[in-house]
Design an enzyme around this catalytic site. Structure first.
Site, PDB file in Angstrom:
ATOM      1  N   ASP A  17       0.872  -1.158   0.000  1.00 28.92           N
ATOM      2  CA  ASP A  17       0.000   0.000   0.000  1.00 28.92           C
ATOM      3  C   ASP A  17       0.921   1.222   0.000  1.00 28.92           C
ATOM      4  O   ASP A  17       2.111   1.124   0.339  1.00 28.92           O
ATOM      5  CB  ASP A  17      -0.888  -0.012   1.247  1.00 28.92           C
ATOM      6  CG  ASP A  17      -1.790   1.206   1.327  1.00 28.92           C
ATOM      7  OD1 ASP A  17      -2.389   1.579   0.302  1.00 28.92           O
ATOM      8  OD2 ASP A  17      -1.884   1.797   2.421  1.00 28.92           O
ATOM      9  N   ASP A  19      -0.053   5.083   0.908  1.00 28.98           N
ATOM     10  CA  ASP A  19      -0.260   6.072   1.963  1.00 28.98           C
ATOM     11  C   ASP A  19      -0.186   5.417   3.344  1.00 28.98           C
ATOM     12  O   ASP A  19      -0.969   4.523   3.658  1.00 28.98           O
ATOM     13  CB  ASP A  19      -1.630   6.749   1.795  1.00 28.98           C
ATOM     14  CG  ASP A  19      -1.776   7.438   0.438  1.00 28.98           C
ATOM     15  OD1 ASP A  19      -0.769   7.960  -0.051  1.00 28.98           O
ATOM     16  OD2 ASP A  19      -2.889   7.433  -0.115  1.00 28.98           O
TER      17      ASP A  19
END
Length: 249
Positions: A17, A19
């Protein structure tokens, strides 16, 4: 070998991922959501004559974190018992629709990114560089349509063989997290199976996506969700920084 050390050569692909895992843009997203929803609730309270509970940081973790933008809007509105028209992704930020609110938030995010830029977590850069030296295929799998711009601003684009972002997922008709489809698509890009791939996530929805796809290893990165919540969502192990995942030499 330290408790959190992973034998990276045992895996065929590593799916990050963005952020909150590679870059601290989760904080920018949090501020953008807070600004947008707080202003919206004031407007909606005046319109409906109802004193809706104010937006809190916990709302971000409970309803928004890790989800595609419009899904986050829907989930938050449902938590307050508010129903708005769906609208269209082309709606202007002023539109009183689900898409309009999502676009309003995105404008705030883009302004902050353009003004302040972004610097990746040093521990994340250390792990990415180590995996690059090993020749390990890496992907970014993010619900954010802004992921390519964020990665470019951090100077890390060239390390990743594919960026599966919210816009690409929509084009391909892939459901967003907590469904596993975007992670599976990234793994397949490298010819890897879910079972031979590692997922790294800071959001409970992303961890749940990794677990739903039966990925071989799901690593939770605790940037605020809490280790218990990440384990409950399906994380096999939880770290607070990615440099904890470097193999000892």
């Amino acid at each position: 070998m330290a408790d959190h050390t992973v034998r990276w050569d045992d895996w065929d692909a590593v799916l990050f991922d963005l952020d909150g895992v590679v870059t601290p843009t989760a904080e920018v997203h949090m501020h953008a959501w807070a600004a947008m929803f707080s202003a919206f609730l004031v407007e909606q309270s005046a319109t409906d004559g109802i004193a809706y509970p104010p937006y809190t940081e916990q709302d971000y973790f409970d309803h928004v974190d890790g989800k595609p933008r419009y899904d986050g809007v829907r989930a938050f509105l449902a938590s307050r018992g508010i129903t708005l028209p769906e609208g269209s992704p082309k709606d202007p930020p002023s539109a009183h629709t689900v898409c309009g609110l999502g676009n309003r938030k995105n404008d705030v995010f883009s302004e902050v990114l353009a003004t302040d830029g972004v610097v990746a977590y040093p521990g994340s850069v250390a792990l990415v560089e180590d995996l690059h030296r090993r020749g390990k295929p890496m992907a970014i799998v993010s619900s954010s349509r802004n992921a390519p711009a964020v990665l470019a601003a951090a100077g890390l684009t060239d390390y990743f063989g594919i960026i599966v972002h919210g816009g690409l997922a929509a084009e391909l008709g892939l459901p967003g997290k907590p469904a596993p489809d975007t992670f599976s698509y990234a793994a397949a890009h490298f010819g890897a199976t879910d079972a031979r791939s590692v997922v790294l996530e800071d959001a409970t929805s992303g961890v749940a996506a990794g677990r739903a796809g039966a990925f071989g290893l799901v690593i939770g990165v605790d940037r605020g969700a809490g280790p218990d919540a990440l384990v409950e969502a399906g994380a096999d192990l939880v770290v607070t920084d990615l440099d904890q995942l470097l193999e000892e030499s």
